[in-house]
Design a protein around this motif. Structure first.
Motif, PDB file in Angstrom:
ATOM      1  N   SER A 236       4.355  -7.846  -4.553  1.00 50.56           N
ATOM      2  CA  SER A 236       4.530  -6.391  -4.422  1.00 50.56           C
ATOM      3  C   SER A 236       3.820  -5.875  -3.187  1.00 50.56           C
ATOM      4  O   SER A 236       2.672  -6.226  -2.921  1.00 50.56           O
ATOM      5  CB  SER A 236       3.973  -5.688  -5.666  1.00 50.56           C
ATOM      6  OG  SER A 236       4.660  -6.100  -6.817  1.00 50.56           O
ATOM      7  N   THR A 237       4.491  -5.029  -2.448  1.00 55.54           N
ATOM      8  CA  THR A 237       3.909  -4.453  -1.236  1.00 55.54           C
ATOM      9  C   THR A 237       2.998  -3.285  -1.606  1.00 55.54           C
ATOM     10  O   THR A 237       3.126  -2.703  -2.692  1.00 55.54           O
ATOM     11  CB  THR A 237       5.010  -3.943  -0.300  1.00 55.54           C
ATOM     12  OG1 THR A 237       5.695  -2.852  -0.956  1.00 55.54           O
ATOM     13  CG2 THR A 237       5.995  -5.047   0.025  1.00 55.54           C
TER      14      THR A 237
ATOM     15  N   GLU B   1       3.205  -0.340  -0.561  1.00 53.80           N
ATOM     16  CA  GLU B   1       4.064   0.825  -0.759  1.00 53.80           C
ATOM     17  C   GLU B   1       4.632   0.854  -2.184  1.00 53.80           C
ATOM     18  O   GLU B   1       4.710   1.917  -2.801  1.00 53.80           O
ATOM     19  CB  GLU B   1       5.218   0.806   0.247  1.00 53.80           C
ATOM     20  CG  GLU B   1       4.809   1.059   1.697  1.00 53.80           C
ATOM     21  CD  GLU B   1       4.131  -0.145   2.340  1.00 53.80           C
ATOM     22  OE1 GLU B   1       3.456   0.039   3.369  1.00 53.80           O
ATOM     23  OE2 GLU B   1       4.287  -1.274   1.799  1.00 53.80           O
ATOM     24  N   MET B   2       5.008  -0.328  -2.669  1.00 47.55           N
ATOM     25  CA  MET B   2       5.543  -0.398  -4.028  1.00 47.55           C
ATOM     26  C   MET B   2       4.475  -0.038  -5.053  1.00 47.55           C
ATOM     27  O   MET B   2       4.728   0.691  -6.015  1.00 47.55           O
ATOM     28  CB  MET B   2       6.087  -1.813  -4.294  1.00 47.55           C
ATOM     29  CG  MET B   2       7.305  -2.174  -3.447  1.00 47.55           C
ATOM     30  SD  MET B   2       7.719  -3.950  -3.544  1.00 47.55           S
ATOM     31  CE  MET B   2       8.056  -4.132  -5.291  1.00 47.55           C
ATOM     32  N   LEU B   3       3.267  -0.526  -4.853  1.00 45.33           N
ATOM     33  CA  LEU B   3       2.166  -0.231  -5.781  1.00 45.33           C
ATOM     34  C   LEU B   3       1.800   1.245  -5.735  1.00 45.33           C
ATOM     35  O   LEU B   3       1.504   1.857  -6.765  1.00 45.33           O
ATOM     36  CB  LEU B   3       0.947  -1.091  -5.440  1.00 45.33           C
ATOM     37  CG  LEU B   3       1.126  -2.594  -5.642  1.00 45.33           C
ATOM     38  CD1 LEU B   3      -0.103  -3.346  -5.153  1.00 45.33           C
ATOM     39  CD2 LEU B   3       1.368  -2.892  -7.122  1.00 45.33           C
TER      40      LEU B   3
ATOM     41  N   ALA C 234       3.802   3.665  -5.060  1.00 41.46           N
ATOM     42  CA  ALA C 234       4.866   4.404  -5.741  1.00 41.46           C
ATOM     43  C   ALA C 234       4.627   4.428  -7.245  1.00 41.46           C
ATOM     44  O   ALA C 234       4.838   5.442  -7.915  1.00 41.46           O
ATOM     45  CB  ALA C 234       6.220   3.771  -5.429  1.00 41.46           C
ATOM     46  N   VAL C 235       4.168   3.298  -7.788  1.00 42.53           N
ATOM     47  CA  VAL C 235       3.862   3.223  -9.221  1.00 42.53           C
ATOM     48  C   VAL C 235       2.693   4.137  -9.559  1.00 42.53           C
ATOM     49  O   VAL C 235       2.707   4.872 -10.556  1.00 42.53           O
ATOM     50  CB  VAL C 235       3.548   1.766  -9.633  1.00 42.53           C
ATOM     51  CG1 VAL C 235       3.050   1.714 -11.071  1.00 42.53           C
ATOM     52  CG2 VAL C 235       4.780   0.892  -9.460  1.00 42.53           C
TER      53      VAL C 235
END
Length: 512
Positions: free
Chosen positions: A342-343, A345-347, A349-350
């Protein structure tokens, strides 16, 4: 001599009513301190109740020149005269009397006004005590707090309490808040005083004084309200709601952790990258026959454990070492395991979803409290309110038709400040005309508030749901814009969502 009125100097002057009392000279050793003399010693701090050497020397030399205020005592001190104000002079006069007796000299009596009309009138005696000392010196916050706390406990009517509060220089709501504010620790009281909190704000802070960071958040909120000229404490209300939610979460976390430990279930650290470690969430695993793994099915595994999301009460059931204990991943997780990590940015977003969900829910209580205030307002509705009500009721929105078709009356009742007539009743026993008593007793000029409560219930239940911030719709913009126009202070997340909605549905016109 009992004074009842000042005689007019001529027939055209109206008599001026005065208090009932008399002037006299008294032995200071026979006087007592009135229970409602607000100036009192507190622990090691005498709070200025003891006379200094200069005052003692003055009274030894010249006696007491400024009259004390006394009133007849009742109860345990019945028959005595109590000092409402002037106790430092009284104490200095007692010292002077003792010295005179030792020297074989006559003692000096003290001048005093005895207020017969203050017998058993505790609230006025308290107010007079504070007023006298405020005018002589700057009263401390603790002085006012003590006085307000005593006043709040007195069995007198609202008008008399309001009058006494006005004399103390505080608001009636501060009197009501005083008992809670009085529970502040010495350290927290100093902090609240330095932050210029009033008694209502002190009471709020007292309920949160053990919560880390609470003082900083509240100071920032108060500053924002002062700078915005917001007497309704809009920023304070949102900050307070957020802190109380944080406090509630921390208490629930502590309870959960204690409960898990008592059952022998390890509580491990939260890991956002658990898919790349030895532990896995049970939702990522399957049983031996391919069913979804649950906490109940997994409880006999040696790796059975839980983790709590930081700053939240969300529980993640997991296996501490899923490979060691021969578990298999779900098909989707097995495929995801081959994908890149996971990048950031993805983390993020969560994390954003979690933060916004919590902020959106926390703002709801503050917003609904404000709606109830709008629905309790007197007089006629303003134009914006009538436009909102009529456009909603006569419109073709699915939201309003859905809300009107549902038999729930809890939100409307809360906005009208009444108990829900249908609370605890099933569909077949519900009251058919639940608001008939309110309709019958509401003045014509205020009947709009019933319609506003109905419209507000529609917006709150159908439009401002938990996921409303994710995809802003026109109704969200309409509702938040209306509340803002009426004086509601938007929370940070509400302001951001409103700005996003305005940009989406009301784009600025480009000049040619």
């Amino acid at each position: 001599m009992t004074v009842t009125a000042i005689e007019p100097t001529d027939t055209t002057t109206t008599a001026i009513a005065a208090y009932e009392g008399h002037f006299g000279w008294y032995d200071p050793r026979e006087l007592v301190i009135d229970p409602f003399n607000h100036r009192k010693a507190r622990g090691e701090d005498d709070n200025g109740t003891e006379p200094d050497q200069a005052l003692i020397d003055s009274i030894v030399e010249f006696g007491v020149n400024a009259p004390l205020l006394l009133r007849p005592q009742t109860g345990a001190q019945d028959g005595a005269l109590g000092v409402v104000f002037g106790q430092r002079r009284m104490k200095a006069a007692i010292i002077a009397a003792e010295r005179a007796i030792e020297a074989g000299q006559p003692i000096r009596l003290v001048p005093a006004i005895v207020r017969e009309d203050l017998r058993d009138v505790d609230d006025e005696a308290l107010a007079l005590s504070v007023i006298e000392n405020v005018h002589r010196r700057q009263a401390t916050t603790l002085d006012v707090l003590d006085a307000a706390e005593q006043l709040s406990l007195m069995p007198v009517g609202k008008l008399r309490k309001k009058r006494a509060a006005r004399a103390l220089g505080i608001k009636p709501e501060e009197v009501a808040a005083a008992p809670q504010a009085a529970k502040l620790s010495t350290k927290a009281l100093r902090e609240a005083n330095a932050a210029a909190f009033d008694l209502v704000e002190m009471a709020d802070y007292q309920s949160l004084e053990t919560l880390g960071g609470a003082l900083t958040v509240l100071k920032r909120a108060k500053k924002a309200d002062v700078e915005a000229g917001d007497s309704s404490r809009g920023h304070w209300a949102h900050a307070l709601a957020g802190l109380r939610q944080k406090q509630k979460d921390e208490e629930e976390r502590a309870r959960l952790i204690a409960d898990f430990k008592s059952k022998g279930i390890p509580v491990v650290a939260w890991n956002a990258h658990r898919e790349h470690g030895t532990s896995r969430s049970l939702s990522d695993l399957v049983t031996d026959i391919g069913n979804t793994m649950t906490a109940e099915l997994h409880q006999k595994c040696p790796g059975h454990a839980v983790a709590l999301l930081p700053g939240d009460t969300e529980v993640e059931w997991l296996c501490a070492d899923w490979k060691r204990y021969d578990h298999e991943l779900t098909d989707s997780e097995a495929a995801a395991a081959k994908a890149p990590k996971s990048t950031p940015e993805m983390l993020e977003a969560v994390r954003k979803v979690r933060r916004y969900n919590k902020a959106w829910r926390t703002a709801r209580d503050v917003r609904r409290e404000y709606i109830a205030q709008l629905c309790a307002a007197g007089g006629e509705a303003n134009d914006a309110t009538w436009v909102l009500i009529l456009s909603t009721i006569t419109g073709t929105s699915d939201h309003f038709s859905r809300a009107a078709s549902r038999p729930k009356t809890d939100l409307i009742s809360s906005f009208l400040g009444m108990a829900d007539p249908n609370k605890g009743l099933d569909h077949w026993r519900r009251v058919r005309n639940p608001f008939a008593p309110v309709i019958a007793t509401t003045a014509k000029t205020r009947r709009w508030r019933l319609l506003l409560a109905q419209v507000a219930a529609m917006f709150e239940s159908e439009v401002m749901h938990d996921g409303a911030w994710r995809n802003v719709e026109p109704h969200t913009v309409t509702w938040l814009s209306y509340l803002k126009e009426q004086g509601y202070k938007l929370s940070e997340v509400e302001a951001e969502i409103l700005a996003e909605g305005i940009a989406k549905y009301k784009p600025s016109k480009k000049t040619k």
